[in-house]
Structure formats: C-alpha cells, structure tokens
Design an enzyme around this catalytic site. Structure first.
Site, PDB file in Angstrom:
ATOM      1  N   HIS A 198       0.819  -1.214   0.000  1.00 59.21           N
ATOM      2  CA  HIS A 198       0.000   0.000   0.000  1.00 59.21           C
ATOM      3  C   HIS A 198       0.852   1.263   0.000  1.00 59.21           C
ATOM      4  O   HIS A 198       0.390   2.310  -0.463  1.00 59.21           O
ATOM      5  CB  HIS A 198      -0.975  -0.049   1.176  1.00 59.21           C
ATOM      6  N   HIS A 207      -8.030  -7.879  -7.786  1.00 64.07           N
ATOM      7  CA  HIS A 207      -8.325  -8.718  -6.617  1.00 64.07           C
ATOM      8  C   HIS A 207      -8.524  -7.765  -5.434  1.00 64.07           C
ATOM      9  O   HIS A 207      -7.594  -7.499  -4.671  1.00 64.07           O
ATOM     10  CB  HIS A 207      -7.174  -9.676  -6.321  1.00 64.07           C
ATOM     11  N   SER A 221      -6.838  -1.938  -0.417  1.00 58.38           N
ATOM     12  CA  SER A 221      -6.397  -1.164  -1.585  1.00 58.38           C
ATOM     13  C   SER A 221      -7.534  -0.351  -2.231  1.00 58.38           C
ATOM     14  O   SER A 221      -7.299   0.799  -2.633  1.00 58.38           O
ATOM     15  CB  SER A 221      -5.739  -2.088  -2.620  1.00 58.38           C
ATOM     16  N   GLU A 279     -13.802  -8.543  -7.518  1.00 59.08           N
ATOM     17  CA  GLU A 279     -13.661  -9.437  -6.360  1.00 59.08           C
ATOM     18  C   GLU A 279     -14.549 -10.646  -6.617  1.00 59.08           C
ATOM     19  O   GLU A 279     -15.747 -10.496  -6.846  1.00 59.08           O
ATOM     20  CB  GLU A 279     -14.046  -8.696  -5.075  1.00 59.08           C
ATOM     21  N   ASP A 301     -14.081 -12.674 -12.007  1.00 60.73           N
ATOM     22  CA  ASP A 301     -12.664 -13.039 -12.025  1.00 60.73           C
ATOM     23  C   ASP A 301     -11.849 -11.864 -12.580  1.00 60.73           C
ATOM     24  O   ASP A 301     -12.009 -11.488 -13.741  1.00 60.73           O
ATOM     25  CB  ASP A 301     -12.518 -14.287 -12.915  1.00 60.73           C
ATOM     26  N   GLY A 302     -10.989 -11.319 -11.751  1.00 57.92           N
ATOM     27  CA  GLY A 302     -10.228 -10.131 -12.139  1.00 57.92           C
ATOM     28  C   GLY A 302      -9.268 -10.393 -13.293  1.00 57.92           C
ATOM     29  O   GLY A 302      -9.010  -9.496 -14.111  1.00 57.92           O
ATOM     30  N   ASP A 319      -3.251  -8.310  -7.211  1.00 60.91           N
ATOM     31  CA  ASP A 319      -2.891  -8.691  -5.840  1.00 60.91           C
ATOM     32  C   ASP A 319      -3.626  -9.970  -5.449  1.00 60.91           C
ATOM     33  O   ASP A 319      -4.508  -9.962  -4.577  1.00 60.91           O
ATOM     34  CB  ASP A 319      -3.262  -7.516  -4.912  1.00 60.91           C
TER      35      ASP A 319
HETATM   36  N1  SAM Z   1      -6.024  -6.024  -2.870  1.00 59.50           N
HETATM   37  C1  SAM Z   1      -6.591  -6.155  -1.538  1.00 59.50           C
HETATM   38  C2  SAM Z   1      -5.944  -5.133  -0.642  1.00 59.50           C
HETATM   39  O1  SAM Z   1      -4.776  -4.789  -0.860  1.00 59.50           O
HETATM   40  O2  SAM Z   1      -6.620  -4.663   0.283  1.00 59.50           O
HETATM   41  C3  SAM Z   1      -6.392  -7.537  -0.966  1.00 59.50           C
HETATM   42  C4  SAM Z   1      -6.780  -8.645  -1.879  1.00 59.50           C
HETATM   43  S1  SAM Z   1      -6.589 -10.248  -1.233  1.00 59.50           S
HETATM   44  C5  SAM Z   1      -4.863 -10.460  -1.190  1.00 59.50           C
HETATM   45  C6  SAM Z   1      -7.050 -11.221  -2.591  1.00 59.50           C
HETATM   46  C7  SAM Z   1      -8.553 -11.206  -2.895  1.00 59.50           C
HETATM   47  O3  SAM Z   1      -8.752 -11.788  -4.190  1.00 59.50           O
HETATM   48  C8  SAM Z   1      -9.412 -12.026  -1.961  1.00 59.50           C
HETATM   49  O4  SAM Z   1     -10.420 -11.206  -1.424  1.00 59.50           O
HETATM   50  C9  SAM Z   1     -10.030 -13.136  -2.830  1.00 59.50           C
HETATM   51  O5  SAM Z   1     -11.364 -13.439  -2.474  1.00 59.50           O
HETATM   52  C10 SAM Z   1      -9.980 -12.498  -4.190  1.00 59.50           C
HETATM   53  N2  SAM Z   1      -9.893 -13.395  -5.346  1.00 59.50           N
HETATM   54  C11 SAM Z   1      -9.361 -14.635  -5.444  1.00 59.50           C
HETATM   55  N3  SAM Z   1      -9.341 -15.043  -6.730  1.00 59.50           N
HETATM   56  C12 SAM Z   1      -9.875 -14.027  -7.465  1.00 59.50           C
HETATM   57  C13 SAM Z   1     -10.083 -13.816  -8.863  1.00 59.50           C
HETATM   58  N4  SAM Z   1      -9.743 -14.752  -9.757  1.00 59.50           N
HETATM   59  N5  SAM Z   1     -10.618 -12.641  -9.250  1.00 59.50           N
HETATM   60  C14 SAM Z   1     -10.972 -11.690  -8.363  1.00 59.50           C
HETATM   61  N6  SAM Z   1     -10.788 -11.827  -7.023  1.00 59.50           N
HETATM   62  C15 SAM Z   1     -10.244 -12.973  -6.581  1.00 59.50           C
END
Ligand code: SAM
Length: 291
Positions: free
Chosen positions: A18, A41, A108, A126, A151-152, A172
């Site tokens: 961050h 993500h 984030s 997400e 799916d991101g 992320d």
């Molecule tokens: N970026 C966030 C932050 O810095 O506050 C933290 C994200 S966390 C490390 C990863 C997130 O990705 C989780 O909430 C999970 O549910 C989500 N996730 C997992 N696979 C994903 C995908 N293919 N597409 C989108 N989100 C996904």
C-alpha cells in the site's frame, strides 16, 4: 477460495504494497488529467482491526502498528517517518472510523478511492461473493467506483485501456494456486500489455522461497515490458521454511522518479518492520527504459 484478507490486513506485506500503491497514485496525481485504478483482486475494501479474524493472527501488530509506535522496539530516538510514509499513514488515520486511533485498516480499494480526485475512477473486481457484497456496500455512494463480482484476471481485458487512457492496474491475488499463480499473472499481463502498452501494472507477490519467484522475474525481463521496478521487503531470510518471509511488488511502466520516491520509505520500513534481524529492503530495476 478460502483466502480472507481480514486475517492479514495491515500486516508487513500490506504496508509495502500500500505504500507503493500510494506512491503510484501520487505520481498519477502530479498531472491534472483524470486516471483510472483497476484492482483485479480487491478484497472487501476495509477491515476492522478488532475483528475476530484480525485478532486471531494479530498480524497488523508487526505491520501498520509499528509505524504508529516507531519507538516501541528502540531507544526512544526513532527518526521521523519519511514524508511519503507520513502522508500515507495520515491518509489512513484520517479515514472515518479512525478518529480515536487506528481501528480500521483500509484495503487497496478504499486507499485508492481516498486518494482519487473527483474525475478519477476505479474498477474493482472481487470473486468471493461475501467480499464482493461488502465491497459494493462500501462504495454504494461513490459514483467514481465500480464493483464487479467476477474473475479479475478474466475481466482485465475489458477494462484496459480505460476511458481515461491513464492509470494503473493492481494485481494482488491470494496465491492459493502457489507457483501456478505466476503463470496466470504472466498470461494476464501479456494480454493487457498488448491492449494497453502504456498502462502502469503493479503486481504483489509473496516471498517464501526465493526460487519460487525467480522465474516470474526472468519472464518480466524477457516479455518486452519497459521500466520494471522491483521493491521487496524481507523480514526473515528468504529460505526460512513454511512462512511468509517477505513480499515484493513489481511495477511495469513505473512512473518517472518512482524509485527516488520509494527509496527512503523502503529503508524506513526495513528498520521499522524488522524481526530478529534487520529487514532486507531492496529496490532495483528489473528492466530499465530500453527494455
Ligand atoms: N487487494 C486487496 C488489498 O490490498 O486490500 C487484498 C486482496 S486479497 C490479497 C485477494 C482477494 O482476491 C481475496 O479477497 C479473494 O477473495 C480475491 N480473489 C481470489 N481469486 C480471485 C479472482 N480470480 N478474481 C478476483 N478476485 C479474486
């Protein structure tokens, strides 16, 4: 999809991630033209540090909390935080809910939204339904922010290039797929760079064993990307078994002077976040201008 960021919010890896995100957004704000932040993500966007999850691991105590009490492990003469780190910390403490001290750690999406201006925008992905619901709720009154429960990796191609033609993509993932996650990131980056060669791409990665991340770094060096900056912070040696020893960020198309902006903050984080030996902070170019 077992990963929940609430257990890890504000830990030493979030602090690195961050801080870099904040520096990137400051660099984008140096010009008046609007920009877009794509967060592939996103998580749920905000985390209570007194929740059962945060309390169970207590990870934020060796992360963000160390910046609040820089003298806790020292002799009372800790130097002031470098200005960028101070501004980042203040941006967190200024959030509603933190008036009486650090109670909430913004993820984030919320950090980006807090730093964005009126004309800037964000696309947040997400995949986990409960996290996506919380995220949508968080931004229900913010027309600049668009939440997508999808799916991101797959969605990114529809968000780049953004209407603003300026901005950054944060990737992320939770790395539940272990080393396979890197291959997915590589494919996603490759496609996105074709569609939007000038975009800034910031990828976070865990460091357990150094050998796991090396192929990704080599790929970056040979994929044709330009200006790839690497920022890493290791709080344990990178071969200590079975733990998160550190983390890193690679930034493709790093803004001009980002390395200078991050140098002192990273050194300070190395000092503040050290465990039983000085933390190892690294900032270098994987690929310079000429690619
Ligand atoms: N970026 C966030 C932050 O810095 O506050 C933290 C994200 S966390 C490390 C990863 C997130 O990705 C989780 O909430 C999970 O549910 C989500 N996730 C997992 N696979 C994903 C995908 N293919 N597409 C989108 N989100 C996904």
């Amino acid at each position: 999809m077992n990963y929940r960021h609430a257990f890890h919010a504000g830990n030493f890896a979030d602090v690195l991630k961050h801080t870099v995100l904040f520096a990137l957004i400051e660099a984008l704000k140096a010009k008046p033209a609007p920009f877009c932040v794509v967060d592939t993500h996103a998580g749920s966007g905000c985390y209570a540090l007194d929740s059962a999850q945060a309390d169970k691991t207590g990870e934020y105590k060796d992360g963000i909390a160390r910046l609040l009490f820089p003298d806790m492990h020292g002799d009372g003469n800790a130097p002031a935080l470098p200005p960028l780190l101070r501004r980042w910390l203040d941006s967190i403490l200024d959030l509603p809910g933190n008036e009486d001290g650090l109670k909430l750690y913004p993820g984030s999406p919320l950090q980006a939204a807090a730093a964005m201006r009126e004309g800037d925008s964000a696309q947040l992905c997400e995949l986990h339904p409960e996290e996506a619901t919380l995220l949508r709720e968080l931004f229900r009154h913010d027309a600049r922010v668009h939440v997508h429960e999808r799916d991101g990796y797959e969605a990114l191609k529809s968000f780049v290039p953004p209407r603003e033609k300026r901005g950054l993509v944060l990737i992320d993932p939770p790395f539940e797929a272990q080393e396979d996650e890197y291959r997915t990131i590589e494919q996603t980056l490759k496609q996105a760079l074709v569609r939007w060669p000038g975009g800034i791409y910031a990828v976070w990665y865990p460091i357990k064993r150094r050998s796991q991340v090396q192929p990704f770094h080599r790929w970056l060096q040979h994929c044709g990307a330009r200006r790839v900056l690497r920022a890493e912070l290791l709080v344990w040696p990178d071969d200590s078994p079975l733990r998160l020893n550190g983390s890193g960020m690679v930034i493709v198309n790093a803004p001009w002077k980002l390395d200078e902006a991050l140098r002192e903050p990273l050194k300070a984080l190395g000092r503040l976040l050290s465990q039983d030996r000085p933390a190892d902070a690294r900032l270098d170019w994987l690929v310079e201008e000429t690619g």
